[in-house]
Motif scaffolding. Structure first.
Motif, PDB file in Angstrom:
ATOM      1  N   GLY A  57       0.777  -1.225   0.000  1.00 29.14           N
ATOM      2  CA  GLY A  57       0.000   0.000   0.000  1.00 29.14           C
ATOM      3  C   GLY A  57       0.809   1.275   0.000  1.00 29.14           C
ATOM      4  N   ASP A  58       2.105   1.195  -0.304  1.00 30.08           N
ATOM      5  CA  ASP A  58       2.880   2.437  -0.371  1.00 30.08           C
ATOM      6  C   ASP A  58       2.390   3.272  -1.548  1.00 30.08           C
ATOM      7  OD1 ASP A  58       5.726   3.582   0.740  1.00 30.08           O
ATOM      8  OD2 ASP A  58       5.369   4.146  -1.339  1.00 30.08           O
ATOM      9  N   PRO A  59       2.190   4.591  -1.356  1.00 29.18           N
ATOM     10  CA  PRO A  59       1.631   5.403  -2.445  1.00 29.18           C
ATOM     11  C   PRO A  59       2.560   5.548  -3.638  1.00 29.18           C
ATOM     12  CG  PRO A  59       2.305   6.789  -0.594  1.00 29.18           C
ATOM     13  CD  PRO A  59       2.379   5.372  -0.122  1.00 29.18           C
ATOM     14  N   TYR A  60       3.868   5.342  -3.464  1.00 32.44           N
ATOM     15  CA  TYR A  60       4.807   5.504  -4.564  1.00 32.44           C
ATOM     16  C   TYR A  60       5.254   4.176  -5.166  1.00 32.44           C
ATOM     17  CZ  TYR A  60       5.360  10.188  -2.508  1.00 32.44           C
ATOM     18  OH  TYR A  60       5.145  11.438  -2.001  1.00 32.44           O
ATOM     19  N   TYR A  61       5.251   3.115  -4.348  1.00 31.74           N
ATOM     20  CA  TYR A  61       5.744   1.810  -4.793  1.00 31.74           C
ATOM     21  C   TYR A  61       4.678   0.764  -4.462  1.00 31.74           C
ATOM     22  CZ  TYR A  61       9.979   4.558  -4.939  1.00 31.74           C
ATOM     23  OH  TYR A  61      10.896   5.541  -5.216  1.00 31.74           O
ATOM     24  N   ALA A  62       3.660   0.741  -5.313  1.00 31.43           N
ATOM     25  CA  ALA A  62       2.430   0.010  -4.997  1.00 31.43           C
ATOM     26  C   ALA A  62       2.645  -1.486  -4.837  1.00 31.43           C
ATOM     27  CB  ALA A  62       1.386   0.267  -6.077  1.00 31.43           C
ATOM     28  N   THR A  63       3.626  -2.068  -5.538  1.00 32.81           N
ATOM     29  CA  THR A  63       3.816  -3.519  -5.451  1.00 32.81           C
ATOM     30  C   THR A  63       4.956  -3.905  -4.515  1.00 32.81           C
ATOM     31  OG1 THR A  63       5.269  -3.569  -7.397  1.00 32.81           O
ATOM     32  CG2 THR A  63       2.904  -3.861  -7.771  1.00 32.81           C
ATOM     33  N   ASP A  64       5.561  -2.940  -3.830  1.00 34.37           N
ATOM     34  CA  ASP A  64       6.570  -3.276  -2.827  1.00 34.37           C
ATOM     35  C   ASP A  64       5.893  -3.858  -1.601  1.00 34.37           C
ATOM     36  OD1 ASP A  64       8.475  -2.241  -4.485  1.00 34.37           O
ATOM     37  OD2 ASP A  64       9.228  -0.752  -3.060  1.00 34.37           O
ATOM     38  N   GLY A  65       6.500  -4.897  -1.044  1.00 35.17           N
ATOM     39  CA  GLY A  65       5.940  -5.512   0.146  1.00 35.17           C
ATOM     40  C   GLY A  65       4.685  -6.298  -0.168  1.00 35.17           C
ATOM     41  N   ASN A  66       4.104  -6.857   0.855  1.00 38.45           N
ATOM     42  CA  ASN A  66       2.933  -7.717   0.701  1.00 38.45           C
ATOM     43  C   ASN A  66       2.087  -7.620   1.962  1.00 38.45           C
ATOM     44  OD1 ASN A  66       4.019  -9.302  -1.810  1.00 38.45           O
ATOM     45  ND2 ASN A  66       5.665  -9.389  -0.298  1.00 38.45           N
ATOM     46  N   THR A  67       0.860  -8.096   1.874  1.00 43.24           N
ATOM     47  CA  THR A  67      -0.025  -8.115   3.030  1.00 43.24           C
ATOM     48  C   THR A  67      -0.428  -9.557   3.337  1.00 43.24           C
ATOM     49  OG1 THR A  67      -1.977  -7.801   1.612  1.00 43.24           O
ATOM     50  CG2 THR A  67      -0.933  -5.820   2.515  1.00 43.24           C
ATOM     51  N   GLY A  68      -1.066  -9.736   4.500  1.00 42.48           N
ATOM     52  CA  GLY A  68      -1.558 -11.049   4.910  1.00 42.48           C
ATOM     53  C   GLY A  68      -0.718 -11.705   5.980  1.00 42.48           C
ATOM     54  N   TYR A  69       0.449 -11.135   6.284  1.00 41.45           N
ATOM     55  CA  TYR A  69       1.302 -11.736   7.296  1.00 41.45           C
ATOM     56  C   TYR A  69       2.250 -10.668   7.844  1.00 41.45           C
ATOM     57  CZ  TYR A  69       4.753 -11.805   3.512  1.00 41.45           C
ATOM     58  OH  TYR A  69       5.595 -11.441   2.498  1.00 41.45           O
ATOM     59  N   ASP A  70       2.864 -10.993   8.980  1.00 42.02           N
ATOM     60  CA  ASP A  70       3.839 -10.097   9.612  1.00 42.02           C
ATOM     61  C   ASP A  70       5.086 -10.921   9.917  1.00 42.02           C
ATOM     62  OD1 ASP A  70       4.644  -7.607  11.034  1.00 42.02           O
ATOM     63  OD2 ASP A  70       4.586  -8.928  12.770  1.00 42.02           O
ATOM     64  N   VAL A  71       6.240 -10.460   9.441  1.00 37.86           N
ATOM     65  CA  VAL A  71       7.488 -11.207   9.625  1.00 37.86           C
ATOM     66  C   VAL A  71       8.073 -10.897  10.997  1.00 37.86           C
ATOM     67  CG1 VAL A  71       9.835 -11.581   8.774  1.00 37.86           C
ATOM     68  CG2 VAL A  71       7.962 -11.213   7.154  1.00 37.86           C
ATOM     69  N   ASP A  72       8.540 -11.953  11.681  1.00 37.95           N
ATOM     70  CA  ASP A  72       9.244 -11.791  12.954  1.00 37.95           C
ATOM     71  C   ASP A  72      10.757 -11.840  12.759  1.00 37.95           C
ATOM     72  OD1 ASP A  72       9.405 -11.789  15.962  1.00 37.95           O
ATOM     73  OD2 ASP A  72      10.377 -13.712  15.548  1.00 37.95           O
ATOM     74  N   ARG A  73      11.241 -12.744  11.902  1.00 37.79           N
ATOM     75  CA  ARG A  73      12.685 -12.893  11.731  1.00 37.79           C
ATOM     76  C   ARG A  73      13.026 -13.455  10.356  1.00 37.79           C
ATOM     77  NH1 ARG A  73      17.438 -13.353  14.604  1.00 37.79           N
ATOM     78  NH2 ARG A  73      16.448 -13.163  16.647  1.00 37.79           N
ATOM     79  N   TYR A  74      14.150 -12.956   9.817  1.00 37.36           N
ATOM     80  CA  TYR A  74      14.782 -13.544   8.639  1.00 37.36           C
ATOM     81  C   TYR A  74      16.060 -14.248   9.090  1.00 37.36           C
ATOM     82  CZ  TYR A  74      11.867 -10.270   5.970  1.00 37.36           C
ATOM     83  OH  TYR A  74      10.818  -9.556   5.446  1.00 37.36           O
ATOM     84  N   ASP A  75      16.170 -15.546   8.781  1.00 41.78           N
ATOM     85  CA  ASP A  75      17.419 -16.278   8.957  1.00 41.78           C
ATOM     86  C   ASP A  75      17.930 -16.609   7.562  1.00 41.78           C
ATOM     87  OD1 ASP A  75      17.787 -16.765  11.914  1.00 41.78           O
ATOM     88  OD2 ASP A  75      15.749 -17.532  11.655  1.00 41.78           O
ATOM     89  N   VAL A  76      18.981 -15.897   7.148  1.00 44.33           N
ATOM     90  CA  VAL A  76      19.471 -15.989   5.774  1.00 44.33           C
ATOM     91  C   VAL A  76      20.830 -16.672   5.769  1.00 44.33           C
ATOM     92  CG1 VAL A  76      20.104 -14.678   3.712  1.00 44.33           C
ATOM     93  CG2 VAL A  76      18.213 -13.895   5.162  1.00 44.33           C
ATOM     94  N   ALA A  77      20.974 -17.667   4.926  1.00 47.58           N
ATOM     95  CA  ALA A  77      22.257 -18.350   4.731  1.00 47.58           C
ATOM     96  C   ALA A  77      22.611 -18.260   3.255  1.00 47.58           C
ATOM     97  CB  ALA A  77      22.172 -19.801   5.175  1.00 47.58           C
ATOM     98  N   ILE A  78      23.794 -17.709   2.950  1.00 46.83           N
ATOM     99  CA  ILE A  78      24.214 -17.589   1.557  1.00 46.83           C
ATOM    100  C   ILE A  78      25.639 -18.117   1.399  1.00 46.83           C
ATOM    101  CG2 ILE A  78      22.731 -15.609   1.088  1.00 46.83           C
ATOM    102  CD1 ILE A  78      25.273 -13.830   1.218  1.00 46.83           C
ATOM    103  N   SER A  79      25.927 -18.593   0.199  1.00 43.98           N
ATOM    104  CA  SER A  79      27.292 -18.872  -0.244  1.00 43.98           C
ATOM    105  C   SER A  79      27.524 -18.003  -1.470  1.00 43.98           C
ATOM    106  CB  SER A  79      27.483 -20.348  -0.599  1.00 43.98           C
ATOM    107  OG  SER A  79      27.398 -21.157   0.553  1.00 43.98           O
ATOM    108  N   TYR A  80      28.652 -17.296  -1.494  1.00 46.30           N
ATOM    109  CA  TYR A  80      28.932 -16.412  -2.624  1.00 46.30           C
ATOM    110  C   TYR A  80      30.403 -16.539  -3.002  1.00 46.30           C
ATOM    111  CZ  TYR A  80      29.329 -12.279  -5.575  1.00 46.30           C
ATOM    112  OH  TYR A  80      29.557 -11.419  -6.629  1.00 46.30           O
ATOM    113  N   ASP A  81      30.642 -16.764  -4.297  1.00 50.29           N
ATOM    114  CA  ASP A  81      31.998 -16.868  -4.824  1.00 50.29           C
ATOM    115  C   ASP A  81      32.278 -15.645  -5.694  1.00 50.29           C
ATOM    116  OD1 ASP A  81      34.415 -17.481  -5.925  1.00 50.29           O
ATOM    117  OD2 ASP A  81      33.868 -19.500  -6.576  1.00 50.29           O
ATOM    118  N   PRO A  82      33.143 -14.733  -5.258  1.00 54.33           N
ATOM    119  CA  PRO A  82      33.425 -13.555  -6.075  1.00 54.33           C
ATOM    120  C   PRO A  82      33.970 -13.885  -7.463  1.00 54.33           C
ATOM    121  CG  PRO A  82      34.188 -13.214  -3.829  1.00 54.33           C
ATOM    122  CD  PRO A  82      33.794 -14.652  -3.940  1.00 54.33           C
TER     123      PRO A  82
END
Length: 490
Positions: A57-82
């Protein structure tokens, strides 16, 4: 966010030229064309019951984000090879449904998803449009039901190229490493998220890179572990953050670690070629002590800075640990750390409220000059007013609800004058109470500009509607009544 001083005159000249031809557009470094940016607000998406919306519902970025839930935590694991620029990731997202959900969305930018699980069951999914990850769980999620989503994904992360705001998100550094920073978009270039500042969440990162490389991120540093030619670095931020304030930076860092008297831990990281910034960053304890006097207690348990050797067009207030471009000076360090209160701890509700972040961080530079350099701010203000007196383009930059693509046009200069005028309008005791009361009342939350106006009127005991209309909502030079309040009128 602070924009390079070299970019600011460029933006102003461009705006004036385009006004002459009847088109107003803001551009930052990295923009490749002069396409016009629409300033009208976008309609709020509507969705059927049981289906989470593909926009917050942002007035400038209408499709940013989502509704229907509320996030408590992100646990992110990545591997990156430069060497290959390829990223493999797994994100575990802990959330709670805010309505019955048969389907919901996450945001992910140009990375390919291979598997999604909701709870302990596989879920159907599709990737639609530029960033929508549409997930259909095996069973309906009931309102108020906690749930976890695990997303496996991979690819070569890509930057966001915005015609108005320039390049942000995932970028390759001069050393061949990489970093993620940008506003309003950054996080979803490297992990799936509910990409709206309204849904702040805790954040944990485990980042695995080849030996010889190292990783810095937000929050508390954990132990690292090496195996099979790779090292995993662990970072945890337990104070909820807006997604664009999450960062990862991969380089051959030189680390410095210390602690403030109250126990706040500092971790600084310098990319090869940025070691000359150490003397500047050594002022951080003094800066945080000064800002705490002005804004209230420092809102986090960790602090520090990430110094790139890259001359990108902005520095950014990534939570607890700002990321600095090569050009960043001491004023920039003051600015980005002021954001830890104004922007990070107290976050905007929509991007129309951006003055709550940038106007205050910019004015902190004047407060620092007043306290540490003996600057007479009234004289500085009058000089700026005189310099800008015939500059219609300058006064035409609204500070609230400025329109999409115009978010950063007036907040760094006109915003400073507006806040100094407000300070003189209500007096120093009330202004001090306004700052500390605001950061205390909205700590770790979100707020809007109209709420700030009400907050000021209540403390000052004044009807300030005309003042706010002239300075923040208006697009013309304020009348002398509002331009020269209090001691500013000689």
């Amino acid at each position: 966010m602070a924009i390079s001083s070299k970019a600011r005159p460029y933006l102003l000249i461009l705006a004036v030229v385009l006004v002459v031809v009847g088109v107003v557009v803001a551009r930052l470094p990295g923009q490749t064309d002069g396409s016009a940016v629409a300033t009208s607000t976008s309609p709020t998406p509507t969705t059927p019951p049981g289906i989470g919306g593909d926009g917050a519902g942002d007035p400038y970025y209408a499709t940013d984000g989502n509704t229907g839930y509320d996030v408590d935590r992100y646990d992110v694991a990545i591997s990156y090879d430069p060497a290959t620029k390829k990223l493999d990731g797994k994100a575990t997202i802990t959330a709670k449904a805010t309505e019955d959900l048969t389907r919901f969305n996450l945001d992910l930018h140009k990375l390919t998803v291979s598997e999604v699980r909701v709870g302990d069951q596989s879920a159907k999914f599709s990737q639609e449009g530029e960033h929508e990850l549409v997930i259909t769980p095996a069973a309906t999620l009931a309102a108020n039901q906690p749930f976890t989503v695990v997303v496996a994904y991979a690819g070569e992360p890509q930057a966001f190229d915005d015609k108005a705001l320039g390049t942000s998100g995932w970028q390759i550094s001069a050393s061949g490493g990489a970093f993620a920073a940008g506003e309003p978009h950054s996080a979803t270039a490297w992990f799936p998220a509910n990409d709206t500042p309204k849904d702040k969440a805790k954040f944990t990162l485990a980042a695995r890179v080849p030996n010889g490389w190292s990783v810095i991120s937000n929050g508390r540093e954990g132990a690292s572990a090496s195996a099979d030619g790779w090292t995993t670095f662990n970072w945890t931020e337990d104070t909820p953050l807006a997604t664009y304030l999450a960062t990862v930076a991969i380089d051959k860092w030189q680390f410095e670690r210390s602690e403030l008297p109250g126990g706040t831990k500092i971790v600084n990281a310098y990319a090869p070629g940025a070691e000359g910034k150490k003397a500047q960053q050594n002022k951080l304890p003094e800066i945080l002590a000064f800002l705490s006097e002005k804004f209230g207690p420092y809102p986090f348990d960790e602090a520090g800075g990430i110094y790139l050797s890259d001359n990108i067009g902005f520095s950014l207030e990534t939570q607890t640990r700002p990321i600095y471009a090569q050009w960043a000076d001491l004023e920039t360090v003051v600015h980005e750390n002021a954001h830890q209160w104004f922007g990070d701890s107290v976050s905007v509700s929509t991007w129309a409220d951006i003055c709550l972040n940038e106007c205050f961080a910019s004015y902190s530079q004047w407060l620092w000059a007043e306290a540490k350099e003996g600057a007479n701010l009234d004289d500085r203000y009058r000089a700026e007013i005189e310099k800008r007196k015939d500059n219609d383009g300058y006064w035409g930059n609204k500070l609230y609800d400025m329109g999409r693509g115009n978010e950063f046009r007036g907040v760094y200069d006109k915003g400073i004058l507006a806040l100094h005028a407000l300070r003189r309008q209500i007096g120093d005791p009330a202004f001090d109470q306004v700052l500390k009361g605001w950061t205390s009342q909205h700590k770790d939350g979100n707020a809007t500009w109209p709420e700030f106006e009400q907050h000021v009127e209540k403390i000052a005991g004044q009807d300030l509607k005309g003042f706010f209309a002239a300075w923040f909502r208006g697009d013309q030079r304020p009348s002398d009544e509002y331009l020269l309040p209090g001691t500013l009128r000689r």
